[in-house]
Each structure stands twice: as structure tokens, then as C-alpha cells.
Design a protein around this motif. Structure first.
Motif, PDB file in Angstrom:
ATOM      1  N   ARG A 141       1.065  -1.333  -0.164  1.00 31.52           N
ATOM      2  CA  ARG A 141      -0.139  -0.364   0.003  1.00 31.52           C
ATOM      3  C   ARG A 141       0.900   1.240   0.651  1.00 31.52           C
ATOM      4  O   ARG A 141       0.745   2.157  -0.249  1.00 31.52           O
ATOM      5  CB  ARG A 141      -0.718   0.127   1.099  1.00 31.52           C
ATOM      6  N   ALA A 144       4.468   3.124  -4.769  1.00 28.30           N
ATOM      7  CA  ALA A 144       2.967   3.869  -5.820  1.00 28.30           C
ATOM      8  C   ALA A 144       4.485   4.268  -7.149  1.00 28.30           C
ATOM      9  O   ALA A 144       5.558   5.060  -6.702  1.00 28.30           O
ATOM     10  CB  ALA A 144       2.666   4.977  -5.430  1.00 28.30           C
ATOM     11  N   SER A 148       3.714   9.581  -9.757  1.00 27.87           N
ATOM     12  CA  SER A 148       2.292   9.364  -9.786  1.00 27.87           C
ATOM     13  C   SER A 148       1.282  10.419  -8.408  1.00 27.87           C
ATOM     14  O   SER A 148       0.502  10.170  -8.973  1.00 27.87           O
ATOM     15  CB  SER A 148       1.303   7.777  -9.623  1.00 27.87           C
ATOM     16  N   GLY A 149       2.613  10.680  -7.774  1.00 29.08           N
ATOM     17  CA  GLY A 149       2.048  10.743  -7.116  1.00 29.08           C
ATOM     18  C   GLY A 149       2.771  12.474  -6.361  1.00 29.08           C
ATOM     19  O   GLY A 149       4.295  12.613  -6.775  1.00 29.08           O
ATOM     20  N   ASN A 254       4.264   6.352  -1.752  1.00 28.93           N
ATOM     21  CA  ASN A 254       3.205   6.562  -1.715  1.00 28.93           C
ATOM     22  C   ASN A 254       3.071   7.169  -0.623  1.00 28.93           C
ATOM     23  O   ASN A 254       2.053   6.613   0.380  1.00 28.93           O
ATOM     24  CB  ASN A 254       2.700   4.898  -2.639  1.00 28.93           C
ATOM     25  N   TRP A 255       3.056   9.171  -0.715  1.00 26.30           N
ATOM     26  CA  TRP A 255       2.784   9.255   0.282  1.00 26.30           C
ATOM     27  C   TRP A 255       1.545   9.927   0.420  1.00 26.30           C
ATOM     28  O   TRP A 255       1.067  10.236   1.339  1.00 26.30           O
ATOM     29  CB  TRP A 255       3.468  11.011   0.305  1.00 26.30           C
ATOM     30  N   ASN A 256       1.076   9.636  -1.010  1.00 28.04           N
ATOM     31  CA  ASN A 256      -0.310   9.761  -0.526  1.00 28.04           C
ATOM     32  C   ASN A 256      -1.122   8.974   0.250  1.00 28.04           C
ATOM     33  O   ASN A 256      -2.208   9.341   0.934  1.00 28.04           O
ATOM     34  CB  ASN A 256      -1.326   9.390  -1.971  1.00 28.04           C
TER      35      ASN A 256
END
Length: 271
Positions: A141, A144, A148-149, A254-256
Motif C-alpha cells: 500500500r 506507488a 504518480s503523486g 506512496n505519500w498519498n
């Protein structure tokens, strides 16, 4: 190469669980935010989408073989306990006793029989395979494709990192060095503690900060970022150069999802 929605191992594992009664019926699979279901989630990206930082061959082997085997063994561990499991995370603080929490979401249900007293072998297997499934699910999870973010933390989690570590670069350095100093296999975590502080810690084998009976009080909490330090995560591409692997990993965090995890644990205290 595209990651299929359901791998062969994931299908076998979830199918076995449904037959044996350890897996909630589809209409009951209401997982708490950030909870860990008793199945292997499809990756949110193709196996080659993290190139050149994390290679497709390693990701495919890691996801299909290592994580897939872990889930099969976890399912075999849970089956004789006669449990329905919707959120595996709630079992982690209760391994020695398996005292099931009263939970309106029914994330874990005991299907009759006397109170559980786990054997030493069952405790060991639940700690090992349950911890491994939780850690790996989280690891995927928090990945990413590059670009993309956001390239770093934003919003409240960014402010919390600055407050605790002095800045994002300082945090990256501290996290990297903690992971480098960890001897042998294990995991590195950024943990949100019950007192609201953020701490960096590493743990051996498949332990994680949810295991309150097995980890130090100052390391307990809800992790909002994790890094796999087992060599199978990087050996094909980086051999034994853990530092290069960690440097590459920073490009695909994935920093989001880190922000989402931080928001949930700070507002609701859920896993």
C-alpha cells in the motif's frame, strides 16, 4: 506485465478460508480503515511500474511467492481456531491470550466452543504469519510509481514530521540510518504512538508495532510507513547493497497513502 486482479495463490488461500469458515461472507467484509483483510489485495500498479527503482522480477517473486506462501500458512494457522476474521490487525495485541475485543464491526468472530488457549506453536505461527501478512499488505500500500503523486509528505503528516524530526530531509536520514543499522531480516517503521508522537523503529523478523506483548512500550502504536528489510525484497537487483535499495525505495513511496494513514490514526485511532 500487468498484475492480475487475483493471483492463483490468493484465490487458493481465500477459497480455502471460505470453505473452512475462517473468512467472513462477502456481505460482512466491512474492513475498518487501514484494516488488514484475510486475503491478498491486488497491487495498485503493474509489476514493472516501479522500474527502475524496484524491479519487476523481484516484485513478482516477492508478491506471488513470498507473500502468497505466507497467506497460505496463516490460513492454515487460523483454521483450527474456528475464527471468522475480517480485520487481522485486531488479533495482534492478543496473541498470548486471544482475548477477542467486543467490536460492532465484527472484525473477528469466535464461532462457539470454549475460550481459546493458544499453544506455544499456535502463538508462534500467528505472530510469524499474521505479522508477515500485515506487514506485507502495508508494504504494498505504501508503494506507488515514481511521479504518480507527491514526492514527499504533505499537509498534517508533513507538519508532524517537521515537528518531530526537524524536517523531511532529517527524517529521511534518520529512517535510512535506522534501517541500515538493523541487523538481519526485519522491517523499518514510522509509528504513530498513543501519545501522539512519531517515532522511527525497526523490528526483527515479522514483528510490528501492533504486537503489544512482544515489542517495547515506546515502539507500540499504529505504523504509517513501513519498509521491508528482508533480502528477498531487493537481492535480485541490489544484491547485498541495502543502502542502494533504500535510496531507490524513497522514489516510490506512496505519500498519498502515508497522509491517509496519518489522518485516520490521528482522528479515529484505527489500524
Amino acid at each position: 506485465m500487468r498484475n492480475s486482479a487475483v493471483t492463483r495463490r490468493a484465490f487458493v488461500s481465500t477459497g480455502f478460508a471460505a470453505v473452512t469458515g475462517t473468512f467472513l461472507a462477502a456481505e460482512e467484509q466491512v474492513i475498518a480503515p487501514l484494516g488488514i483483510p484475510l486475503h491478498q489485495e491486488p497491487l495498485a500498479f503493474d509489476f514493472d511500474a516501479l522500474e527502475p527503482h524496484l524491479d519487476a522480477a523481484t516484485l513478482k517473486l516477492h508478491y506471488n511467492r513470498h507473500h502468497g506462501d505466507i497467506l497460505e500458512k496463516l490460513t492454515e494457522t487460523l483454521q483450527p481456531l474456528n475464527l471468522k476474521v475480517g480485520n487481522l490487525s485486531v488479533l495482534m495485541p492478543n496473541i498470548p491470550r486471544l482475548v477477542l475485543p467486543i467490536n460492532p464491526r465484527k472484525t473477528v468472530v469466535r464461532m462457539g466452543g470454549p475460550p481459546l488457549t493458544l499453544s506455544a506453536e499456535s502463538q508462534r505461527d500467528l505472530r510469524q504469519y499474521g505479522g508477515a501478512h500485515i506487514n506485507h499488505t502495508a508494504f504494498w500500500r505504501f508503494l506507488a510509481p515514481a511521479g504518480s503523486g507527491p514526492a514527499g509528505p504533505e499537509g498534517k503528516v508533513a507538519a508532524a514530521i517537521v515537528s518531530e524530526f526537524g524536517g523531511f530531509n532529517e527524517f529521511k536520514t534518520a529512517f535510512t540510518e535506522a534501517a541500515m543499522k538493523h541487523f538481519g531480516s526485519g522491517w523499518a517503521f514510522l509509528v504513530y504512538r498513543p501519545d501522539g508522537r512519531l517515532v522511527i523503529t525497526t523490528m526483527k523478523n515479522e514483528d510490528n508495532p501492533l504486537m503489544t506483548d512482544f515489542v517495547k512500550p515506546e515502539e507500540q502504536g499504529r505504523f504509517i510507513l513501513c519498509l521491508d528489510l528482508w533480502e528477498h525484497s531487493y537481492y535480485l537487483k541490489y544484491r547485498n547493497d541495502r543502502r542502494k535499495y533504500i535510496e531507490a525505495w524513497w522514489n516510490v513511496v506512496n505519500w498519498n497513502f502515508v497522509s491517509r494513514a496519518h489522518t485516520i490514526v490521528t482522528l479515529k485511532g484505527r489500524v
